[in-house]
Design a protein around this motif. Structure first.
Motif, PDB file in Angstrom:
ATOM      1  N   PRO A  49       0.827  -1.216   0.000  1.00 58.28           N
ATOM      2  CA  PRO A  49       0.000   0.000   0.000  1.00 58.28           C
ATOM      3  C   PRO A  49       0.851   1.250   0.000  1.00 58.28           C
ATOM      4  N   LEU A  50       0.328   2.286  -0.662  1.00 63.08           N
ATOM      5  CA  LEU A  50       0.911   3.604  -0.630  1.00 63.08           C
ATOM      6  C   LEU A  50       0.156   4.430   0.417  1.00 63.08           C
ATOM      7  N   PHE A  51       0.798   5.348   1.030  1.00 66.82           N
ATOM      8  CA  PHE A  51       0.181   6.165   2.084  1.00 66.82           C
ATOM      9  C   PHE A  51       0.249   7.629   1.704  1.00 66.82           C
ATOM     10  N   VAL A  52      -0.831   8.324   2.113  1.00 72.85           N
ATOM     11  CA  VAL A  52      -0.859   9.758   1.964  1.00 72.85           C
ATOM     12  C   VAL A  52      -1.495  10.331   3.234  1.00 72.85           C
ATOM     13  N   THR A  53      -0.946  11.386   3.723  1.00 71.89           N
ATOM     14  CA  THR A  53      -1.430  11.970   4.972  1.00 71.89           C
ATOM     15  C   THR A  53      -2.681  12.811   4.708  1.00 71.89           C
ATOM     16  N   GLU A  54      -3.728  12.613   5.619  1.00 77.34           N
ATOM     17  CA  GLU A  54      -4.976  13.380   5.451  1.00 77.34           C
ATOM     18  C   GLU A  54      -4.762  14.834   5.868  1.00 77.34           C
ATOM     19  N   GLU A  55      -5.699  15.601   5.464  1.00 75.78           N
ATOM     20  CA  GLU A  55      -5.734  17.008   5.843  1.00 75.78           C
ATOM     21  C   GLU A  55      -4.488  17.770   5.369  1.00 75.78           C
ATOM     22  N   GLN A  56      -3.812  17.234   4.346  1.00 78.59           N
ATOM     23  CA  GLN A  56      -2.626  17.909   3.823  1.00 78.59           C
ATOM     24  C   GLN A  56      -3.080  19.015   2.881  1.00 78.59           C
ATOM     25  N   ILE A  57      -2.737  20.252   3.232  1.00 79.60           N
ATOM     26  CA  ILE A  57      -3.210  21.417   2.487  1.00 79.60           C
ATOM     27  C   ILE A  57      -2.017  22.041   1.771  1.00 79.60           C
ATOM     28  N   SER A  58      -2.167  22.205   0.385  1.00 79.93           N
ATOM     29  CA  SER A  58      -1.098  22.838  -0.418  1.00 79.93           C
ATOM     30  C   SER A  58      -1.741  23.441  -1.656  1.00 79.93           C
ATOM     31  N   PRO A  59      -1.271  24.597  -2.090  1.00 80.12           N
ATOM     32  CA  PRO A  59      -1.870  25.191  -3.311  1.00 80.12           C
ATOM     33  C   PRO A  59      -1.554  24.391  -4.561  1.00 80.12           C
ATOM     34  N   ASP A  60      -0.452  23.622  -4.530  1.00 72.33           N
ATOM     35  CA  ASP A  60      -0.067  22.826  -5.700  1.00 72.33           C
ATOM     36  C   ASP A  60      -0.269  21.348  -5.398  1.00 72.33           C
ATOM     37  N   PRO A  61      -0.449  20.535  -6.456  1.00 69.77           N
ATOM     38  CA  PRO A  61      -0.564  19.087  -6.240  1.00 69.77           C
ATOM     39  C   PRO A  61       0.679  18.557  -5.528  1.00 69.77           C
ATOM     40  N   VAL A  62       0.427  17.617  -4.646  1.00 70.76           N
ATOM     41  CA  VAL A  62       1.508  17.041  -3.828  1.00 70.76           C
ATOM     42  C   VAL A  62       1.911  15.714  -4.443  1.00 70.76           C
ATOM     43  N   TYR A  63       3.199  15.592  -4.679  1.00 69.26           N
ATOM     44  CA  TYR A  63       3.748  14.374  -5.267  1.00 69.26           C
ATOM     45  C   TYR A  63       3.767  13.276  -4.191  1.00 69.26           C
ATOM     46  N   ILE A  64       3.201  12.088  -4.560  1.00 67.74           N
ATOM     47  CA  ILE A  64       3.172  10.991  -3.585  1.00 67.74           C
ATOM     48  C   ILE A  64       3.874   9.750  -4.120  1.00 67.74           C
ATOM     49  N   GLY A  65       4.232   9.620  -5.432  1.00 59.85           N
ATOM     50  CA  GLY A  65       4.922   8.450  -5.948  1.00 59.85           C
ATOM     51  C   GLY A  65       5.036   8.503  -7.468  1.00 59.85           C
ATOM     52  N   GLN A  66       5.745   7.504  -8.044  1.00 59.72           N
ATOM     53  CA  GLN A  66       5.974   7.510  -9.503  1.00 59.72           C
ATOM     54  C   GLN A  66       5.897   6.091 -10.025  1.00 59.72           C
ATOM     55  N   LEU A  67       5.241   5.976 -11.208  1.00 60.36           N
ATOM     56  CA  LEU A  67       5.222   4.722 -11.939  1.00 60.36           C
ATOM     57  C   LEU A  67       6.300   4.789 -13.033  1.00 60.36           C
ATOM     58  N   LYS A  68       7.139   3.749 -13.153  1.00 61.12           N
ATOM     59  CA  LYS A  68       8.268   3.752 -14.115  1.00 61.12           C
ATOM     60  C   LYS A  68       8.390   2.370 -14.715  1.00 61.12           C
ATOM     61  N   SER A  69       8.387   2.314 -16.051  1.00 64.44           N
ATOM     62  CA  SER A  69       8.551   1.047 -16.757  1.00 64.44           C
ATOM     63  C   SER A  69       9.992   0.920 -17.235  1.00 64.44           C
ATOM     64  N   ASP A  70      10.521  -0.336 -17.266  1.00 63.19           N
ATOM     65  CA  ASP A  70      11.886  -0.576 -17.742  1.00 63.19           C
ATOM     66  C   ASP A  70      11.989  -0.292 -19.243  1.00 63.19           C
ATOM     67  N   LEU A  71      10.834  -0.314 -19.881  1.00 63.90           N
ATOM     68  CA  LEU A  71      10.841  -0.074 -21.320  1.00 63.90           C
ATOM     69  C   LEU A  71      10.799   1.410 -21.666  1.00 63.90           C
ATOM     70  N   ASP A  72      10.677   2.179 -20.630  1.00 63.60           N
ATOM     71  CA  ASP A  72      10.608   3.618 -20.854  1.00 63.60           C
ATOM     72  C   ASP A  72      12.020   4.141 -21.114  1.00 63.60           C
ATOM     73  N   LYS A  73      12.248   4.599 -22.355  1.00 63.04           N
ATOM     74  CA  LYS A  73      13.548   5.112 -22.731  1.00 63.04           C
ATOM     75  C   LYS A  73      13.580   6.619 -22.649  1.00 63.04           C
ATOM     76  N   GLN A  74      12.526   7.130 -22.020  1.00 63.42           N
ATOM     77  CA  GLN A  74      12.409   8.559 -21.799  1.00 63.42           C
ATOM     78  C   GLN A  74      12.444   9.338 -23.118  1.00 63.42           C
ATOM     79  N   ASP A  75      11.892   8.706 -24.111  1.00 62.97           N
ATOM     80  CA  ASP A  75      11.782   9.378 -25.406  1.00 62.97           C
ATOM     81  C   ASP A  75      10.339   9.802 -25.671  1.00 62.97           C
TER      82      ASP A  75
END
Length: 779
Positions: A49-75
């Motif tokens: 499971p991934l966790f995120v804290t409740e009641e977190q207030i920020s004007p911008d979206p808060v980064y909580i994690g990243q999905l990355k594939s081995d096939l992603d050559k960043q192209d």
């Protein structure tokens, strides 16, 4: 890795450590962690499971994690897609690099976790390069909810004087935060108000009381309980509840008189049961614990009594006996109040009772005279002469001034005729001799009246017993009927007799029976005294003859045992009956009755026969007269009328022929209301014919007379029917012959001429032949 595609998820977690929360929640540190997927069969992956804290207030979206594939050559050839709960609203993904952001504030109490699916797609072919994978994002709790008392405000009751530590009630608060994570939902109870009388257990919220709490000091307490989360640490959230605690009463206070001395007074005229006064002992308890009973102590006189008013808890002192100012003017009594219901727990401390003194003064009043006795018993011998002293009654005025007293008898006129009293000294004397046999007791009511105040009157009863003297002779109790047969033998008992005496004998009556020696019948009968107030009459010879002597009169001497003894002579009648051995009482009485009348049986039978013949003759005469009254009085006349009726076919003049019959008799103004002897019918009809021509049928006088005559005929059974005359009264004027009614003829054919019938025409030829003077007797 042999072209196997591995999807690595880089998750940045913002962990809220307790040490950092103690300073400020906004300084939370974000920690990025990489989670390596665990390979599973059929290229399916499980993610932690991934966790995120409740009641977190920020004007911008808060980064909580990243999905990355081995096939992603960043192209830019791969495209990351996020689907599931909250995707696109709460959670967004950067489709170029697979970074996941939370865009809104989350509330764990509304939704504690979100289930999402991630996938990588080739932009050129639009085909997935990795299978779709599911993972969960959990919302980590923060202390953002205050505790709450859902059942408040609280009410509780506990008995006063309960031991220390007695449980009063329990309060419970709830916290919506996550109890499984941190201390956000761990509560701690404390007492803000209510010390030192109450305490509360920190973990359970049970309220306990301190010792010796007295309701009479304070009955109600207001206690405030606080509940804090985070075990009461700094920064914790809290809530309060109010608890109202009432102390219930127990019987821990005895009654107590507020006055140690009461003063009361009562008039000597007051009747028994009068309220003298009231006392009151106060009890600080309430209800049944304050109920008490009052008692009188140290009162040997027994003059007063006390009862308890259960509503007011007052003691009411009542007069139990009459008081006398001249005899005792002051009384002192001791009254005690005792609790009705005792609590033995407090009995050892002090007795639950109290006493007070009541002093009562007797007030003087003008009292009526007082007799020395309430009831007087007197005796007097019967037959005492007028003016004999019966006895004395005495009354005095109890007041200090001592008013003189006047006596009188107040009762029926009969007693006033027998007794009188001296109004000055109370001497009762007789006014005429008394007879014990008439009345052995006399009840007299004597009054004593003050001469100075006639309204003050008292009464006394005087019972006078009339003593007996031997002034009544003994006698037979009833009239004896004694019968004997003619063949009665000597020595046979024919009658048992006894005696009565109206006098009263202290030793009991004893009578002596004997036969007068000078009696001429002493040779036929004898008397045997049984010595038990009875005697037997026996025959002294055999055989008696009714022809010789029907009755025997025996003078019986009866003597009593009084002083002096009295003797009386009573006559016993012995009747001789016509019988052998068995006496028939009925026939004997019948024979005695006939003998007293001087008639024999044959003479009596003759008298009865004469009476019977007279009755038969009388009934025959009555029967004959009744039959004569039933016979019609005009039967012979009616026979004559029927002989003169002849049938013919000629008609008369009709209803208009009003001159055919003389009804002048109907026009008379005198109406006979009573029955009179009737005249001859023929002569009356002739008179009516002469008068009928004077008044027509429409006359009021005519109609009135017709009605009255009709009523007279209907009510008189001895006259012929007058209503039949109405048929012939008005035959009209059309006929030359006039009326055809045969009722106008005389009682005899010889008294009237019918020669005028020949002038009426051929229609009346036959009738003229029957009634003309030339007819023969045979006609």
């Amino acid at each position: 890795m042999n072209s196997s595609v591995l999807l690595r998820l880089m998750v940045m977690l913002v962990q809220l450590w307790p040490c950092s929360l103690s300073t400020q929640n906004s300084s939370a540190q974000n920690t990025v962690q990489s989670f390596t997927p665990v390979r599973r069969v059929k290229r399916s992956w499980l993610w932690e499971p991934l966790f995120v804290t409740e009641e977190q207030i920020s004007p911008d979206p808060v980064y909580i994690g990243q999905l990355k594939s081995d096939l992603d050559k960043q192209d830019g050839n791969l495209k990351y897609i996020l689907t599931g709960e909250g995707a696109g609203s709460f959670f967004v993904i950067d489709e170029l690099n697979g970074k996941i952001y939370v865009t809104q504030k989350l509330d764990r109490e509304k939704k504690p976790f979100y289930t999402l699916r991630a996938q990588a797609i080739n932009r050129s072919t639009n085909l997935p390069v990795e299978p779709e994978s599911e993972f969960i994002i959990r919302v980590r709790d923060v202390n953002d909810n205050e505790p709450q008392f859902l059942d408040g405000p609280y009410m509780a009751t506990v008995p006063e004087m309960s031991p220390e530590g007695t449980s009063v009630t329990q309060v419970t608060a709830t916290d919506a935060d996550d109890p499984s994570y941190g201390n956000s939902a761990r509560l701690l109870y404390s007492l803000l108000e209510g010390q030192p009388y109450f305490s509360v257990e920190p973990k359970t919220g049970v309220i306990r009381m301190a010792p010796q709490m007295d309701r009479e000091t304070k009955e109600q307490y207001l206690v405030i309980i606080q509940a804090k989360d985070m075990v009461g640490q700094p920064g914790a959230l809290s809530a309060t509840a109010t608890v109202t605690i009432n102390l219930s009463d127990v019987n821990d206070n005895p009654p107590e008189f507020q006055q140690r001395l009461y003063y009361m007074s009562v008039s000597e005229e007051a009747p028994v049961g009068t309220t003298v006064g009231k006392v009151f002992a106060e009890d600080r308890d309430i209800g049944d614990n304050a109920a008490m009973d009052y008692f009188i102590e140290a009162d040997s006189s027994g003059v007063f009594d006390i009862i308890t008013n259960n509503e007011t808890q007052e003691g009411i002192i009542l007069l139990k006996k009459r008081v006398d100012y001249e005899r005792q003017r002051r009384y002192s009594i001791q009254v005690k109040a005792v609790n009705r219901y005792i609590d033995e727990r407090f009995l050892k401390e002090e007795p639950f009772e109290d006493t007070t003194i009541v002093k009562i003064n007797v007030e003087d009043a003008d009292e009526p005279p007082v007799f020395t006795l309430e009831n007087y018993m007197m005796e007097i011998v019967e037959g005492a002469m007028n003016g004999a002293l019966v006895g004395l009654v005495t009354a005095r005025d109890p007041d200090d001034d001592g008013s003189p007293v006047r006596y009188s008898i107040v009762h029926s006129t009969h007693l006033k005729r027998l007794f009188s009293i001296n109004e000055h000294n109370g001497a009762i004397i007789t006014t005429e001799p008394l007879d014990r046999e008439v009345a052995s007791w006399h009840n007299i009511t004597v009054t004593a009246t003050e001469t100075r105040n006639p309204e003050k009157i008292s009464e006394a009863n005087v019972y006078v017993q009339v003593l007996d003297v031997n002034d009544n002779v003994p006698e037979f109790p009833k009239n004896y009927e004694t019968f004997i047969c003619e063949n009665t033998v000597s020595g046979q008992l024919i009658q048992s007799i006894s005696a009565v005496d109206q006098d009263d004998s202290a030793e009991g009556h004893h009578f002596f029976f004997s036969l007068a020696q000078e009696d001429a019948n002493s040779s036929h009968f004898t008397v045997k005294d049984n010595q038990d107030n009875t005697a037997g009459i026996f025959t002294r010879k055999s055989g008696f003859s009714r022809q010789e002597q029907f009755f025997f009169y025996l003078p019986i001497l009866i003597q009593d045992n009084g002083t002096p003894p009295l003797t009386s002579t009573n006559t016993l009648t012995v009747t001789v009956c016509d019988c052998d051995t068995e006496v028939n009482t009925f026939y004997c009485r019948y024979g005695a009755f006939m003998y007293s009348l001087g008639l024999s049986t044959e003479a009596l039978v003759a008298v009865f026969a004469c009476i019977l013949i007279f009755l038969v003759f009388f009934l025959a005469i009555v029967t004959i007269r009744q039959q004569q009254q039933k016979k019609p009085p005009f039967s012979e006349k009616m026979e004559d009328f029927r002989e003169n009726i002849v049938s013919y076919d000629d008609e008369g003049g009709g209803e208009e022929d009003t001159e055919a019959f003389d009804i002048s008799a109907l026009r008379t103004r005198t109406v006979m209301r009573t029955h009179k002897p009737r005249k001859k019918v023929a002569s009356e009809i002739q008179s009516l014919y002469r008068q009928s021509l004077q008044v027509g049928p429409d006359s009021a006088i005519f109609r009135q007379f017709i009605s009255e005559k009709l009523e007279e005929a209907n009510t008189d059974p001895s006259v012929p029917p007058y209503d039949s005359l109405q048929t012939y009264a008005f035959e009209g004027t059309g006929s030359l012959a006039g009326s055809l009614s045969s009722l106008g003829s005389n009682t005899s054919d010889m008294d009237q001429s019918y020669d005028y019938l020949a002038d009426w025409g051929p229609h009346f030829k036959q009738l003229a032949g029957m009634y003309s003077s030339h007819r023969t007797v045979g006609d």
